[in-house]
Design a protein around this motif. Structure first.
Motif, PDB file in Angstrom:
ATOM      1  N   PHE A   1     -23.003  19.027  -4.338  1.00 10.69           N
ATOM      2  CA  PHE A   1     -22.310  19.768  -5.206  1.00 10.69           C
ATOM      3  C   PHE A   1     -22.705  21.612  -5.382  1.00 10.69           C
ATOM      4  O   PHE A   1     -22.133  22.413  -5.384  1.00 10.69           O
ATOM      5  CB  PHE A   1     -21.801  19.285  -6.308  1.00 10.69           C
ATOM      6  CG  PHE A   1     -20.576  20.002  -7.059  1.00 10.69           C
ATOM      7  CD1 PHE A   1     -19.423  20.102  -6.698  1.00 10.69           C
ATOM      8  CD2 PHE A   1     -21.065  20.804  -8.258  1.00 10.69           C
ATOM      9  CE1 PHE A   1     -18.442  20.663  -7.283  1.00 10.69           C
ATOM     10  CE2 PHE A   1     -20.103  21.517  -9.008  1.00 10.69           C
ATOM     11  CZ  PHE A   1     -18.753  21.471  -8.674  1.00 10.69           C
ATOM     12  N   ARG A   2     -24.096  21.243  -5.392  1.00  6.47           N
ATOM     13  CA  ARG A   2     -24.810  22.733  -5.741  1.00  6.47           C
ATOM     14  C   ARG A   2     -24.577  23.227  -6.987  1.00  6.47           C
ATOM     15  O   ARG A   2     -24.031  24.326  -6.945  1.00  6.47           O
ATOM     16  CB  ARG A   2     -24.762  23.470  -4.571  1.00  6.47           C
ATOM     17  CG  ARG A   2     -25.416  23.087  -3.427  1.00  6.47           C
ATOM     18  CD  ARG A   2     -25.236  24.057  -2.377  1.00  6.47           C
ATOM     19  NE  ARG A   2     -26.058  23.851  -1.088  1.00  6.47           N
ATOM     20  CZ  ARG A   2     -25.835  24.247   0.146  1.00  6.47           C
ATOM     21  NH1 ARG A   2     -25.149  25.629   0.162  1.00  6.47           N
ATOM     22  NH2 ARG A   2     -26.438  23.981   1.205  1.00  6.47           N
ATOM     23  N   PRO A   3     -24.623  22.450  -8.190  1.00  8.03           N
ATOM     24  CA  PRO A   3     -23.993  23.008  -9.477  1.00  8.03           C
ATOM     25  C   PRO A   3     -25.180  24.047 -10.073  1.00  8.03           C
ATOM     26  O   PRO A   3     -26.270  24.214  -9.422  1.00  8.03           O
ATOM     27  CB  PRO A   3     -23.961  21.994 -10.425  1.00  8.03           C
ATOM     28  CG  PRO A   3     -25.273  20.779  -9.891  1.00  8.03           C
ATOM     29  CD  PRO A   3     -25.287  21.206  -8.293  1.00  8.03           C
ATOM     30  N   LYS A   4     -24.705  24.704 -11.149  1.00 11.98           N
ATOM     31  CA  LYS A   4     -25.688  25.621 -11.822  1.00 11.98           C
ATOM     32  C   LYS A   4     -26.564  24.901 -12.769  1.00 11.98           C
ATOM     33  O   LYS A   4     -26.008  24.039 -13.525  1.00 11.98           O
ATOM     34  CB  LYS A   4     -24.786  26.595 -12.722  1.00 11.98           C
ATOM     35  CG  LYS A   4     -25.636  27.721 -13.156  1.00 11.98           C
ATOM     36  CD  LYS A   4     -26.130  28.686 -12.493  1.00 11.98           C
ATOM     37  CE  LYS A   4     -26.610  30.001 -13.151  1.00 11.98           C
ATOM     38  NZ  LYS A   4     -27.219  31.181 -12.521  1.00 11.98           N
ATOM     39  N   TRP A   5     -27.893  24.746 -12.261  1.00 10.72           N
ATOM     40  CA  TRP A   5     -28.822  24.132 -13.007  1.00 10.72           C
ATOM     41  C   TRP A   5     -29.065  24.284 -14.581  1.00 10.72           C
ATOM     42  O   TRP A   5     -29.118  25.607 -14.878  1.00 10.72           O
ATOM     43  CB  TRP A   5     -30.054  23.669 -12.392  1.00 10.72           C
ATOM     44  CG  TRP A   5     -29.821  23.013 -10.934  1.00 10.72           C
ATOM     45  CD1 TRP A   5     -29.861  23.591  -9.692  1.00 10.72           C
ATOM     46  CD2 TRP A   5     -29.465  21.786 -10.715  1.00 10.72           C
ATOM     47  NE1 TRP A   5     -29.660  22.857  -8.749  1.00 10.72           N
ATOM     48  CE2 TRP A   5     -29.220  21.663  -9.247  1.00 10.72           C
ATOM     49  CE3 TRP A   5     -29.246  20.513 -11.665  1.00 10.72           C
ATOM     50  CZ2 TRP A   5     -29.049  20.596  -8.431  1.00 10.72           C
ATOM     51  CZ3 TRP A   5     -28.959  19.539 -10.915  1.00 10.72           C
ATOM     52  CH2 TRP A   5     -28.757  19.242  -9.324  1.00 10.72           C
TER      53      TRP A   5
ATOM     54  N   TRP B   1     -23.749  19.589 -20.512  1.00 13.62           N
ATOM     55  CA  TRP B   1     -24.278  20.597 -19.531  1.00 13.62           C
ATOM     56  C   TRP B   1     -23.162  21.020 -18.424  1.00 13.62           C
ATOM     57  O   TRP B   1     -22.162  20.237 -18.153  1.00 13.62           O
ATOM     58  CB  TRP B   1     -25.382  19.859 -18.550  1.00 13.62           C
ATOM     59  CG  TRP B   1     -25.445  20.708 -17.149  1.00 13.62           C
ATOM     60  CD1 TRP B   1     -25.558  22.059 -17.059  1.00 13.62           C
ATOM     61  CD2 TRP B   1     -25.447  19.995 -15.922  1.00 13.62           C
ATOM     62  NE1 TRP B   1     -25.657  22.268 -15.486  1.00 13.62           N
ATOM     63  CE2 TRP B   1     -25.724  21.095 -15.242  1.00 13.62           C
ATOM     64  CE3 TRP B   1     -25.734  18.554 -15.451  1.00 13.62           C
ATOM     65  CZ2 TRP B   1     -25.726  20.421 -13.561  1.00 13.62           C
ATOM     66  CZ3 TRP B   1     -25.847  18.270 -14.271  1.00 13.62           C
ATOM     67  CH2 TRP B   1     -25.884  19.347 -13.212  1.00 13.62           C
ATOM     68  N   ASP B   2     -22.842  22.454 -18.503  1.00 14.15           N
ATOM     69  CA  ASP B   2     -21.705  23.044 -17.812  1.00 14.15           C
ATOM     70  C   ASP B   2     -22.333  23.211 -16.432  1.00 14.15           C
ATOM     71  O   ASP B   2     -23.371  23.939 -16.199  1.00 14.15           O
ATOM     72  CB  ASP B   2     -21.422  24.382 -18.475  1.00 14.15           C
ATOM     73  CG  ASP B   2     -20.178  25.115 -17.859  1.00 14.15           C
ATOM     74  OD1 ASP B   2     -19.725  24.709 -16.565  1.00 14.15           O
ATOM     75  OD2 ASP B   2     -19.336  25.452 -18.723  1.00 14.15           O
ATOM     76  N   VAL B   3     -21.762  22.471 -15.585  1.00 15.52           N
ATOM     77  CA  VAL B   3     -22.142  22.645 -13.999  1.00 15.52           C
ATOM     78  C   VAL B   3     -21.879  23.762 -13.527  1.00 15.52           C
ATOM     79  O   VAL B   3     -22.348  24.141 -12.474  1.00 15.52           O
ATOM     80  CB  VAL B   3     -21.625  21.415 -13.271  1.00 15.52           C
ATOM     81  CG1 VAL B   3     -22.150  20.092 -13.687  1.00 15.52           C
ATOM     82  CG2 VAL B   3     -20.097  21.422 -13.064  1.00 15.52           C
ATOM     83  N   THR B   4     -21.080  24.747 -13.913  1.00 13.38           N
ATOM     84  CA  THR B   4     -20.491  26.139 -13.468  1.00 13.38           C
ATOM     85  C   THR B   4     -21.453  27.155 -13.996  1.00 13.38           C
ATOM     86  O   THR B   4     -21.407  28.328 -13.222  1.00 13.38           O
ATOM     87  CB  THR B   4     -18.864  26.450 -13.662  1.00 13.38           C
ATOM     88  OG1 THR B   4     -18.935  26.403 -15.044  1.00 13.38           O
ATOM     89  CG2 THR B   4     -18.242  25.162 -12.785  1.00 13.38           C
ATOM     90  N   THR B   5     -21.821  26.955 -15.323  1.00 14.82           N
ATOM     91  CA  THR B   5     -22.573  28.241 -15.901  1.00 14.82           C
ATOM     92  C   THR B   5     -24.148  27.766 -16.025  1.00 14.82           C
ATOM     93  O   THR B   5     -24.979  28.581 -16.335  1.00 14.82           O
ATOM     94  CB  THR B   5     -22.033  28.645 -16.955  1.00 14.82           C
ATOM     95  OG1 THR B   5     -21.892  27.439 -18.099  1.00 14.82           O
ATOM     96  CG2 THR B   5     -20.613  28.836 -16.997  1.00 14.82           C
ATOM     97  N   GLY B   6     -24.373  26.603 -16.184  1.00 13.78           N
ATOM     98  CA  GLY B   6     -25.772  26.036 -16.389  1.00 13.78           C
ATOM     99  C   GLY B   6     -26.248  26.002 -17.920  1.00 13.78           C
ATOM    100  O   GLY B   6     -27.114  25.644 -18.237  1.00 13.78           O
TER     101      GLY B   6
END
Length: 1345
Positions: free
Chosen positions: A739-743, A777-782
């Motif tokens: 998915f390559r989220p924002k870590w 954790w917000d996967v879109t903003t990190g």
């Protein structure tokens, strides 16, 4: 934020787990039809008529150790208190709905069933080791006329009496080495009860007051042949100081007993392989019957309320029927039936834990038999062929309802019927009843089909009315023989609750991508269903809107270890069994179950056992994909098509995985809010607010793509690895990609806590570790945040469902490893400060939890599903208050679905129940029940339905010729109060409405008996059934012109009312029992409780004599002589006395009595000598020999007085019925009535004796002292109507008497002045009662289940 703990709301949404042997088979059915039984640590209450669960009462944890588990419930008992009517002096109470509950830790709780609250805990004072003894049985005993005390059996041998007002023990008795098993109350005397031990010890206890010095006991020994090996084991345990009760020491060695409902002093006792009939008066066994070879041990014995039949339950689930031999107290096995049908039961089959008789219908059956015509045209076929065939069909003699409880969570309702091949036409032809066809409200086209002239009724010189004839003539109308009877058993109802110990829970939460199973593009809607996996491999599907098990599927042969929904119509589950313990090989079983078809599809079938068992299942929200997690093995990804396909295997060290949930609607900002992590992240991303749930979900799907243009069929899941690393994978078709989220920052990964739980709802991932930390954790903003719960490790995290308008999307439920849970709001500045931690609910460990996604409005409460470790299933309502966060707010009440209305009048609010009782007594037309009963086709004789309005409700009341009593406006007001219940169908069901329609025009006494029976007051109903006969007896005794022609045949069914005819029939020379006429003991046994007729008392005594002929011992001989003298059989008494051996200590006394009885000397000299001897013998001899001498010289009145002084009230009445008549007999009855009222506190038995004795003023005074104004008024009405009927029938048959206008305005009471102050007071008191009741009803809004 708070959990709603309203007892009327939250506890009703509970399903109990299955009962077990740890509950000791505790169950009880009230006379009003409420079944209660112990299920684990809870008490389940069921409506026995409709077989629907009413509520579950969970026992609370001990106050000394609030963190301990709730103990098992081991005993339950309803209070036998009728509905109180003293509203003029006391506030309406729920005293008739008190439930006593005992548990295995010795606690006894008194529950108010309506309020769902514990009123009182009863414990020893001061607390001691005895207070921890488990409660084996409970029994209510009457201490005074207006109070009850509770008897308890604790531990192996401790018997105690408790004051239910103070909660203190007032009396104790320790039977030392005797292992007591059960206690029961005497139906003939509510002050008396007995306790039975496994080795045959019987303790008889009489409670004379509420003090510790007002208890009289007597010990007996019942000879029994029991298994010596088991008893020796108990003796060894007792010697070692064991305090365990019998139900835990010997769960399969059961000793039970029951009082005979027809014969006083008779007990039916069952030991494991033996049935014993014990006579308390003779203190000996009358018979003993062993079980035939091959029959399982006894579980319980249940005597039929109206028949001389015993029903015995066995440990293997069978039910045996035993019938009594004529002239003996010996029972023979008649039939054997199965209580567990062989079709559809699992192997091994479940066990029957308890059986109870439902007696709520028995009294109503008596009302129907006495007041409804068996040859009523409404119940016969219209054509002549069927009409002639119906005469020769088997006649239904009696119906008995029996309820069995099994350990698979099922409640079985059985109908036991007795049928006889009776020629009905012949019986009607020979009947002595006078049919009054005009009384039957049937259409003329039906009544004309029967030629009443062919019935051949014989008219006596003095005709009695139909009302009087039905009360005592109908009992002998159809005389049946047991040889002609056949007993049948039929299953008529079943209640299916949770079948086994719950192991897992699953709630459907389909996304918009989940389509219907039957095809099409429509999305699958959320359904109010919850699936529970159980220990025996069964999946139970719960309908939460009805709080019932909607379906049950037998899927696995072992424990269901995992369960998930695929959309909203399919389930996937798994189980595994260990094949080789040394090699560690397992057989994994995966099954897809279709709820619509009930078919099971097994997939991923392996030829050989596997090295790793399945650890968990994770299904996507659409139900299209499934993750299978193994223990120390790669994770498999499956596409759940028609034939499931494995997509690929992921060989990563996962600790947890979770699919994303459907995206929640964005919060609505109505003003400045507190700073929160979720709110900050939304402002950074600049996401717009969507007011439509559909748009929000669409945006959710679009954001799942790494490039921003993913298809709608892609879904993602988040995971954590052993090293603490996090990730998100996306499944698209058959491809799986990152998915390559924002870590988040590197500090987000915990070094000391392994991730053990996770929840994923875009864009947020919430995790919990074994140290009690919660991180999100917000996967879109990190962006990320964390806090510590200061609890043990976290086992589950569940996102709360969100609807449009919610101000928060961060509410989560957290299940900890100590099986407690908490609710947190992550969308607040300090989640821990705004949390709701629930240590336990209530007193049970939480096994699984999840949110119910049925919320559609932001004002509706959140609903949390909980599977308890006690196998219970609960719904907890969590109300949110945005201002304080901790206070509950008003919730939107959703209607609970019922497959049929609960028609139990006893459950109405007390004022409304009293209002319904008054309406039924005064008489309401059958058309009033049309709105709540589908009886238009079933009752062709009912009045046509008319459009009703609030102005014409009074037209529903029937027209009678009775004088007005009370306020005439009150019935209309009460009908208005009951109108909501009528519209909802919560008054009477179809069967009871038909019965009421059949008896409503059969007289006031019939209506009063029906009303009492509906509310479970069987003694009062029997009183009304016997009232016409008692009043007729009194009038015939005091009227000079009452010459009734007595049939010469010995089989005449109409009782002789004159004392002279009775004396001619029973002379001093006596007759043996073999020559007496046959009685009908099959269908009207319970009316013996209200017996007063001379013939009835004489025949009852004669019936008992053969039981004691073969008994040995001097005490038995003395009692037998006493019985023979009482019934006038002096020849047999002399013969028995002369058979005394010369060396016996009673030889001279017996010889003197024999000479006196057979003497033929001078009357005057003989009387003087006998009176002197009798006086001396009474002072020195306890065998009541003096009464026999008085009988020898004809001093029967003095003999009766001596018997009454000695406490032999039944014997005195029998002697009086044999030799006395007129006013002499009335004096004996009246003195007996005084004793029954003042000492035995049985007002209904006393009233019938007062009336038979002609003491109507005393009867009115008794009702006044008992504060029953409605009963007193109805008594005056019934007496007036019966008197008018008898008077009119006494006139010439050519003169048709019609009630005059003057008679309608005043009461005409037999031998009582209508202007008497008591009669006037009754009318005034009843008017006050009516007005008070109207005010109470208006102040109480109607409530529904």
């Amino acid at each position: 934020m708070s959990i709603t703990r309203s007892p009327l709301d939250s506890w009703d949404f509970t399903l109990p787990g299955p009962p077990s042997r740890n509950n000791g088979g505790c169950a009880d059915c009230s006379i009003s039809g409420l079944l209660v039984y112990g299920a684990g640590s809870s008490v389940a209450v069921v409506d026995a008529r409709s077989m629907q669960l009413l509520c579950v009462l969970p026992m609370l944890t001990p106050s000394t150790s609030p963190t301990a588990l709730t103990p098992f419930v081991t005993s339950v008992r309803w209070i036998p208190q009728p509905l109180r009517r003293d509203v003029l002096t006391h506030e309406p109470s729920n005293s008739h709905l008190i439930l006593a509950v005992g548990d295995c830790q010795g606690r006894i709780a008194l529950w108010d069933f309506r309020l769902r609250l514990v009123l009182l805990w009863m414990e020893f004072d001061p607390p001691s080791d005895r207070s921890k003894l488990g409660v084996q049985d409970l029994c209510w005993v009457r201490a005074r006329a207006d109070s009850w005390i509770l008897a308890s059996l604790k531990g192996p041998s401790l018997l105690a009496l408790w004051n239910i007002t103070t909660g203190r023990c007032i009396w104790k008795y320790d039977a030392s080495l005797e292992l007591l098993s059960c206690i029961r109350r005497d139906p003939f005397d509510s002050r008396h009860f007995c306790a039975l031990g496994l080795k045959g010890f019987l303790l008889s206890v009489m409670v004379l007051g509420d003090g510790d010095d007002n208890v009289a006991i007597k010990e007996h020994r019942i000879p029994t042949v029991s298994d010596s090996n088991e008893l020796h084991k108990f003796e060894r345990d007792a010697a070692s100081g064991s305090t365990a009760p019998a139900l835990s020491v010997f769960p399969l060695f059961v000793a039970r007993f029951s009082f005979s409902p027809q014969w006083k002093h008779i007990l039916f006792v069952t030991f494991p392989k033996e049935l014993v009939v014990f006579d308390l008066q003779y203190e000996t066994s009358l018979s003993s019957s062993g079980l035939p070879r091959g029959y399982s041990k006894f579980l319980d014995v249940l005597p039929d309320p109206d028949n001389d039949v015993l029903y015995c339950a066995h440990l293997d689930g069978n039910l045996s029927t035993w019938k009594r031999k004529d002239g003996e107290q010996v029972h023979m096995i008649f039939s054997m039936e199965e209580l567990l049908p062989s079709i559809g039961t699992p192997v091994p089959s479940p066990s029957v834990l308890a059986v109870v008789l439902c007696q709520s219908e028995t009294t109503l059956q008596n009302v129907g038999k006495l007041y409804s015509d068996p040859y009523d045209a409404s119940s016969l076929a219209l054509d002549s062929d069927n009409l002639l065939d119906s005469w020769h069909k088997p006649c239904l003699i009696s119906k008995t309802y029996l309820i069995s409880i099994t350990d698979d969570g099922k409640i079985w309702n059985w109908l036991l019927t007795a049928e006889g091949a009776t020629d009905t036409l012949k019986d009607i032809t020979n009947s002595n009843l006078t049919a009054d066809v005009s009384e039957v409200t049937v259409p003329e086209r039906l009544t004309s089909s029967i030629d009443t002239s062919t019935l051949g009724h014989e008219c006596n010189a003095v005709k009695k009315s139909e009302l009087v004839d039905r009360s005592f003539g109908c009992k002998s109308k159809l005389v049946h023989n047991f040889a002609d009877l056949s007993f049948k058993i039929s299953l008529v109802g079943q209640l299916h609750l949770l079948s086994s110990t719950v192991t897992t829970l699953a709630v459907p939460s389909p996304s918009l991508m989940a389509t219907l199973a039957r095809g099409g593009n429509h999305p699958a809607a959320a359904v109010p269903l919850v699936a529970l996996g159980t220990q025996n491999g069964i999946i139970d599907v719960i309908d939460v809107s009805a709080n019932a098990v909607a379906a049950s599927f037998s899927v696995h042969n072992s424990t269901v270890r995992g369960l998930r929904w695929l959309g909203n119509s399919q389930l996937v589950s798994f189980s595994y069994t260990q094949v080789n313990e040394k090699a560690g090989r397992y057989t994994n079983t995966l099954v897809v179950t279709c709820l619509r078809s009930g078919l099971n599809l097994t997939f991923r079938v392996q030829q050989k056992p596997e090295r790793a068992p399945i650890r968990a299942l994770k299904a996507s929200s659409s139900g299209r994909y499934l993750l299978i997690l193994f223990r120390d093995a790669p994770v498999e990804v499956w596409a759940m098509t028609k034939n499931p396909i494995m997509l690929r295997s992921l060989a990563l060290p996962f600790t947890v995985l979770e699919w994303t949930l459907p995206m929640a609607p964005r919060p609505v900002q109505t003003g400045p809010s507190k700073q929160s992590s979720f709110a900050t992240k939304e402002r950074i991303t600049g996401a717009s607010v969507s007011g439509s749930p559909t748009h929000a979900s669409t945006s959710d799907i679009k954001t799942t793509s790494s490039e921003g243009s993913a298809e709608d069929t892609s879904e993602s899941f988040a995971f954590a690895l052993v090293n603490g690393a996090l990730g998100v994978f996306e499944v698209y078709g058959r491809r799986i990609r990152d998915f390559r989220p924002k870590w988040p920052s590197s500090s987000f990964v915990s070094l000391d806590g392994l991730v053990t739980a996770m929840a994923y709802r875009l864009p947020h991932v919430v995790m919990g570790d074994r140290s009690g930390n919660i991180r999100w954790w917000d996967v879109t903003t990190g962006l990320s945040s964390t806090f510590n719960t200061h609890r043990e490790g976290i086992q589950r995290i569940k996102f709360c469902p969100v609807v449009a308008g919610d101000y928060s999307r961060g509410r989560i439920a957290v299940l900890f490893y100590d099986n407690t849970f908490g609710i947190f709001d992550l969308d607040t500045h300090d989640p821990l400060a705004n949390s709701l931690l629930q240590p336990q609910f209530p007193g049970t460990l939480v096994l699984e939890l999840d949110w119910l996604p049925l919320r559609t409005d932001k004002n509706e409460p959140l609903v949390l599903c909980i599977a308890g470790a006690d196998s219970s299933f609960r719904l907890i309502e969590v109300n949110i208050d945005r201002k304080s966060g901790l206070n509950s707010q008003r919730r939107t009440i959703k209607e609970r679905f019922r497959p049929m209305p609960i028609c139990s009048p006893i459950l109405l609010l007390t004022p409304h129940a009293l209002a319904l009782r008054m309406i039924l007594q005064l008489g309401v037309k059958p058309s009033w029940f049309d709105k709540c009963s589908e009886t238009k086709d079933a009752m062709p004789y009912q009045i046509p339905v008319a459009a009703s309005s609030a102005a014409d409700l009074r037209s529903f009341m029937i027209d009678t010729d009775l004088p007005p009593i009370g306020d005439s406006v009150v019935p209309e007001l009460l009908l208005k109060v009951l109108e909501p219940y009528r519209r909802e169908g919560c008054i009477l069901d179809d069967e009871r409405a038909r019965l009421y329609a059949a008896v409503v025009n059969k007289g006031a006494a019939a209506r009063f008996a029906f009303a009492a029976a509906v509310f479970g007051e069987s003694s009062e109903a029997l009183f009304w059934l016997q009232l016409p006969c008692a009043l007729s007896h009194s009038m015939n005794r005091l009227t000079e012109k009452h010459h009734q022609k007595v049939p010469a045949s010995a089989s005449a069914s109409v009782p002789e009312l004159e004392g002279a005819s009775m004396l001619n029939r029973i002379t001093s020379t006596g007759k043996s029992m073999a020559g007496s006429e046959k009685r009908d003991n099959i269908s009207y046994g319970r009316l013996k409780l209200m017996a007063f007729e001379q013939e009835e008392l004489w025949e009852s005594a004669n019936e008992r004599i053969p039981w004691h002929e073969k008994l040995e011992g001097e005490e038995a001989i003395q009692n037998h002589v006493h019985e023979l003298v009482s019934v006038g059989n002096l020849e047999a008494a002399v013969s028995l006395l002369l058979s005394t051996p010369p060396d016996d200590s009673y030889f001279y006394v017996n010889a003197l009595r024999a000479v006196a009885l057979s003497s033929a000397v001078s009357r005057s000299l003989h009387e003087l000598a006998v009176k002197v001897v009798a006086a001396n013998m009474v002072r020195t001899d306890k065998s009541l020999s003096g009464t026999h001498l008085l009988c020898a010289v004809g001093r029967y009145q003095e003999a009766c007085s001596q018997l009454q002084d000695a406490g032999c009230w039944t014997d005195a009445a029998t002697l009086a019925a044999t030799h006395l008549h007129g006013s002499d007999y009335a004096r004996v009855l009246q003195r007996w009535a005084d004793y029954v009222l003042s000492t035995e506190h049985n007002i209904w038995r006393a009233l019938i004796l007062y009336i038979a004795a002609g003491a109507k003023e005393e009867a009115l005074a008794a009702l006044r002292d008992a504060q029953q104004p409605d009963t007193a008024a109805m008594f005056v009405l019934a007496c007036h109507q019966i008197n008018a009927e008898i008077t009119s029938q006494s006139q010439s048959s050519n003169e048709l008497s019609k009630p005059s206008a003057e008679n309608k305005q005043s009461f005409i009471l037999p031998h009582l002045n209508p202007e008497h102050e008591d009669v006037i007071a009754v009318s005034e008191y009843y008017g006050q009662y009516q007005r008070k009741l109207v005010h109470l009803c208006m102040d109480s809004p109607p409530t529904f289940d």
